[in-house]
Design a protein around this motif. Sequence first.
Motif, short mmCIF file in Angstrom:
data_model
loop_
_atom_site.label_atom_id
_atom_site.label_comp_id
_atom_site.label_asym_id
_atom_site.label_seq_id
_atom_site.Cartn_x
_atom_site.Cartn_y
_atom_site.Cartn_z
N ASN A 1 0.85 -1.19 0.00
CA ASN A 1 0.00 0.00 0.00
C ASN A 1 0.89 1.24 0.00
OD1 ASN A 1 -1.97 1.71 2.51
ND2 ASN A 1 -2.18 1.81 0.31
N SER A 2 1.11 1.75 -1.20
CA SER A 2 1.96 2.93 -1.34
C SER A 2 1.32 3.90 -2.33
CB SER A 2 3.34 2.51 -1.86
OG SER A 2 4.12 3.64 -2.16
N VAL B 1 5.95 6.31 1.17
CA VAL B 1 5.90 5.96 -0.26
C VAL B 1 7.05 5.00 -0.55
CG1 VAL B 1 6.24 6.89 -2.59
CG2 VAL B 1 4.81 8.12 -0.96
N MET B 2 6.73 3.89 -1.20
CA MET B 2 7.80 2.97 -1.61
C MET B 2 8.43 3.53 -2.88
SD MET B 2 6.34 -0.91 -1.22
CE MET B 2 7.91 -1.78 -1.29
N ASP B 3 9.77 3.60 -2.92
CA ASP B 3 10.36 4.06 -4.18
C ASP B 3 10.35 2.91 -5.19
OD1 ASP B 3 12.59 2.46 -3.68
OD2 ASP B 3 13.69 4.10 -2.72
N SER B 4 10.61 3.25 -6.44
CA SER B 4 10.45 2.26 -7.50
C SER B 4 11.40 1.07 -7.30
CB SER B 4 10.66 2.90 -8.87
OG SER B 4 11.93 3.52 -8.91
N VAL C 1 0.70 -10.56 -5.38
CA VAL C 1 0.78 -9.25 -4.72
C VAL C 1 -0.49 -8.48 -5.04
CG1 VAL C 1 1.96 -7.01 -4.65
CG2 VAL C 1 3.30 -9.11 -4.82
N VAL C 2 -1.15 -8.00 -3.98
CA VAL C 2 -2.22 -7.02 -4.17
C VAL C 2 -1.61 -5.67 -3.83
CG1 VAL C 2 -4.34 -6.10 -3.16
CG2 VAL C 2 -4.23 -8.50 -3.80
N SER C 3 -1.56 -4.79 -4.81
CA SER C 3 -0.99 -3.47 -4.59
C SER C 3 -2.13 -2.46 -4.49
CB SER C 3 -0.04 -3.11 -5.74
OG SER C 3 0.59 -1.88 -5.48
N ASP C 4 -2.39 -2.03 -3.27
CA ASP C 4 -3.47 -1.06 -3.04
C ASP C 4 -2.94 0.33 -3.39
OD1 ASP C 4 -5.18 0.87 -1.99
OD2 ASP C 4 -5.76 -0.37 -0.28
N GLU C 5 -3.42 0.84 -4.52
CA GLU C 5 -2.89 2.11 -5.04
C GLU C 5 -3.95 3.21 -5.03
OE1 GLU C 5 -0.65 1.33 -8.62
OE2 GLU C 5 0.57 -0.18 -7.59
N CYS C 6 -4.78 3.17 -3.97
CA CYS C 6 -5.86 4.16 -3.89
C CYS C 6 -5.32 5.59 -3.78
CB CYS C 6 -6.77 3.84 -2.71
SG CYS C 6 -7.75 2.37 -3.06
N THR D 1 7.72 13.22 17.65
CA THR D 1 8.51 13.04 16.43
C THR D 1 7.55 12.66 15.31
OG1 THR D 1 8.90 10.73 17.02
CG2 THR D 1 10.62 12.30 17.62
N CYS D 2 7.94 12.98 14.08
CA CYS D 2 7.04 12.67 12.96
C CYS D 2 7.87 12.38 11.72
CB CYS D 2 6.09 13.85 12.73
SG CYS D 2 4.86 13.53 11.46
N ALA D 3 7.77 11.13 11.23
CA ALA D 3 8.46 10.76 9.99
C ALA D 3 7.83 11.57 8.85
CB ALA D 3 8.30 9.27 9.73
N ALA D 4 8.63 11.89 7.84
CA ALA D 4 8.12 12.72 6.74
C ALA D 4 7.16 11.91 5.87
CB ALA D 4 9.30 13.19 5.89
N PRO D 5 5.89 12.33 5.78
CA PRO D 5 4.98 11.64 4.88
C PRO D 5 5.19 12.12 3.44
CG PRO D 5 3.77 13.11 6.40
CD PRO D 5 5.22 13.45 6.49
N ASN D 6 5.32 11.20 2.52
CA ASN D 6 5.57 11.58 1.12
C ASN D 6 4.38 11.36 0.20
OD1 ASN D 6 8.17 12.68 1.05
ND2 ASN D 6 9.05 10.65 1.39
N GLY D 7 3.25 11.01 0.79
CA GLY D 7 2.07 10.81 -0.05
C GLY D 7 0.83 10.67 0.78
N ALA D 8 -0.29 10.46 0.11
CA ALA D 8 -1.62 10.42 0.73
C ALA D 8 -1.87 11.75 1.47
CB ALA D 8 -1.77 9.22 1.67
N PHE D 9 -2.69 11.76 2.52
CA PHE D 9 -2.87 13.02 3.27
C PHE D 9 -2.91 12.76 4.76
CE2 PHE D 9 -6.93 12.15 0.84
CZ PHE D 9 -7.56 11.42 1.84
N TYR D 10 -1.93 11.93 5.20
CA TYR D 10 -1.84 11.60 6.62
C TYR D 10 -0.45 11.87 7.17
CZ TYR D 10 -5.86 8.85 5.13
OH TYR D 10 -7.04 8.46 4.57
N ALA D 11 -0.41 12.33 8.43
CA ALA D 11 0.85 12.34 9.19
C ALA D 11 0.65 11.33 10.32
CB ALA D 11 1.11 13.72 9.76
N TYR D 12 1.77 10.71 10.75
CA TYR D 12 1.66 9.62 11.73
C TYR D 12 2.68 9.85 12.85
CZ TYR D 12 0.26 4.82 12.86
OH TYR D 12 -0.28 3.70 13.44
#
Length: 403
Positions: A183-184, A192-195, A212-217, A325-336
């Motif tokens: 799920n990336s 985000v998983m890089d290529s 592999v089910v790749s959830d790309e929503c 602390t907060c890892a940098a989110p590179n996609g979607a619209f969530y911070a964790y």
Amino acid sequence: MRGTMTVAVTQLSSFLTNRIQRIEVSATMAVAAEAEKLRAKGAHLVDLGAGEPHFHTPQHIKDAAIAAIQGNVTKYTAVGGTAELRDAIIQRHAADFGSDYTREECIASVGGKHALFNAIQVLVDHGEEVIIPVPYWVSFKDIVRYGGGEPVYVPTDERHDFRLTADMVERAITPRTKLIILNSPNNPSGAVMDSKHMTEVLRLAHDRGIYVVSDECYVYLNHTGHKFSAGCVHDVKERLIIIGSLSKTYAMTGWRLGYALGPAPIIAAMNKLQSQSTSNPTAFVQKAAVAALTGSQECVREMLAQYIVLRDKIVEGLRAIPGITCAAPNGAFYAYPNVSHYFGRGGMSSASDVARRLLHDAHVVVVPGEGFGTQDHVRISYATSEENLAKGLERMREFFAGV
Ligand SMILES: Cc1ncc(COP(=O)(O)O)c(C=O)c1O
């Protein structure tokens, strides 16, 4: 009182199937219900819990649906969606990711979750294992369990931005492994998983005969400037099922339109299952989806640009709160963010406690991380206005300063 309730639940349970008792109500929905009760009492909440865009559906998409209703596009269609819609899905994906799917390798469903549910039900049998990286979207494990499968969790580390590598996946593979769910961009972490890493996991699975089910929503909500789909990797196609959705890309969560791309026999089985449950996605929604997929993609670019502004604000604001602390989110619209610094203060000892106190004391809605498989985090959705985000940050700052 407690005893009475337990008896009532036990009696009720005996009527229910084993499979429905294997799953739980979504953690995000539980939070929404709690927030609703407070709202009903007049509380003005800053809602950073919702997993949906704050934007309205673009006008040209709404117009297409209205025209379709007026034109009486109100009858059943082919179970897996009209040929027109499946062509639009395939062509959009080919244009954006260089993929190469046919109509028989494409099904339209009633949202991405529906496509995911059908894919897992046709692929996973009793006792088969499904590898799920942690943190995970709440529904993965329950959909797997409903089908009799066993989730096998692979934890990722926030210090490495929740990165998943082929080595980590390989260590979790057993002779019973049937499927890996990717799920990336990720819900809840925004990772985000890089290529390179995604390709390595796909090749590993392919070589081992694992699906592999790749959830790309969230594939179009990639902030790195390099959006990447598993569908870009052509030589793994026979083991790959891509799940897509219009919900987040075009701010269409309530319309319920998602899809799957994958090998024809798997898509045919999903069609069979869909034919015995929902049948086709709503006919005029399919017309709106065609307009979304074939029309100008400027609306997608505009929303993405705004999400990046909001992402920067929330990450900066969270990191300015002492101890968070907060890892940098590179996609979607969530911070964790990691909120464990506050465990042991103000009577809080878990992410759920933090979320509950934020809700009741600060009137800010966030989702506790336990539902996503981690103990130390809360999920914050920044799909909201800049004003709302600023207000939410201010309330959180004050709350944490006071405990
Ligand atoms: C990771 C992920 N997959 C799938 C979905 C399902 O979206 P929908 O059913 O609206 O297409 C969601 C929705 O929140 C999600 O976050």
